[in-house]
Design an enzyme around this catalytic site. Structure first.
Site, PDB file in Angstrom:
ATOM      1  N   TYR A  22       0.793  -1.232   0.000  1.00  0.00           N
ATOM      2  CA  TYR A  22       0.000   0.000   0.000  1.00  0.00           C
ATOM      3  C   TYR A  22       0.822   1.277   0.000  1.00  0.00           C
ATOM      4  O   TYR A  22       0.254   2.368  -0.014  1.00  0.00           O
ATOM      5  CB  TYR A  22      -0.956  -0.006   1.197  1.00  0.00           C
ATOM      6  CG  TYR A  22      -1.907  -1.178   1.168  1.00  0.00           C
ATOM      7  CD1 TYR A  22      -2.923  -1.232   0.229  1.00  0.00           C
ATOM      8  CD2 TYR A  22      -1.777  -2.233   2.055  1.00  0.00           C
ATOM      9  CE1 TYR A  22      -3.792  -2.306   0.175  1.00  0.00           C
ATOM     10  CE2 TYR A  22      -2.641  -3.317   2.017  1.00  0.00           C
ATOM     11  CZ  TYR A  22      -3.647  -3.347   1.076  1.00  0.00           C
ATOM     12  OH  TYR A  22      -4.503  -4.415   1.027  1.00  0.00           O
ATOM     13  N   HIS A  97      -8.890   1.177  -5.985  1.00  0.00           N
ATOM     14  CA  HIS A  97      -8.062   0.328  -5.121  1.00  0.00           C
ATOM     15  C   HIS A  97      -6.603   0.682  -5.349  1.00  0.00           C
ATOM     16  O   HIS A  97      -6.205   0.969  -6.483  1.00  0.00           O
ATOM     17  CB  HIS A  97      -8.300  -1.151  -5.413  1.00  0.00           C
ATOM     18  CG  HIS A  97      -9.711  -1.548  -5.178  1.00  0.00           C
ATOM     19  ND1 HIS A  97     -10.222  -1.747  -3.921  1.00  0.00           N
ATOM     20  CD2 HIS A  97     -10.736  -1.722  -6.044  1.00  0.00           C
ATOM     21  CE1 HIS A  97     -11.505  -2.049  -4.031  1.00  0.00           C
ATOM     22  NE2 HIS A  97     -11.846  -2.029  -5.299  1.00  0.00           N
TER      23      HIS A  97
END
Length: 148
Positions: A22, A97
């Site tokens: 991430y 996302h």
């Protein structure tokens, strides 16, 4: 244009959570860049780790805003209730996302609400949000319920 960026569970941990997947920046650190890059947009953000709060926010702004950028995190793959809410509202939603879902675990490769969205963007880290906002600028969807 009024655009809400709606982040789901664990996205408050960006920058600290699994940085290999991430990244190392928090969303709060990145948000001012989005505001600077899109001065014609009125951007607001909301993050919750609670499904009901995300549902309430979709219901609250789903008929008044020009757009929603939705990163529902893990709820993407599990929440029929979120899918129903996205289908029920009139405001266009772009699913976002950070990671490439197609390259993740099999259970993460299915979005329950993606079919109700204007489009889906994944795999570009925080830049996925910028790409979603650019779509809204290019398309200029009209606020639902108002004639312009």
């Amino acid at each position: 244009m009024d655009i809400l960026i709606l982040n789901g569970p664990n996205l408050n941990l960006l920058g600290r959570r699994e940085p290999g997947i991430y990244g190392t920046r928090s969303f709060d650190d990145f948000f001012p860049e989005l505001e600077a890059a899109f001065p014609a947009l009125t951007l607001t953000t909301f993050q919750s780790n609670h499904e009901g709060e995300i549902l309430d926010k979709l219901h609250e702004i789903g008929f008044t805003h020009h757009g929603i950028v939705l990163n529902a995190g893990g709820y993407t793959h599990t929440s029929v209730a979120l899918a129903d809410a996205v289908a029920a509202i009139a405001t266009p939603v772009v699913e976002v996302h950070l990671s490439n879902l197609a390259a993740r675990e099999e259970f993460r490769q299915k979005s329950l609400f993606g079919r109700h969205c204007a489009g889906s963007i994944s795999g570009f880290g925080l830049e996925s949000y910028r790409l979603a906002l650019q779509w809204f600028v290019n398309q200029q969807p009209k606020r639902v319920g108002f004639r312009v």
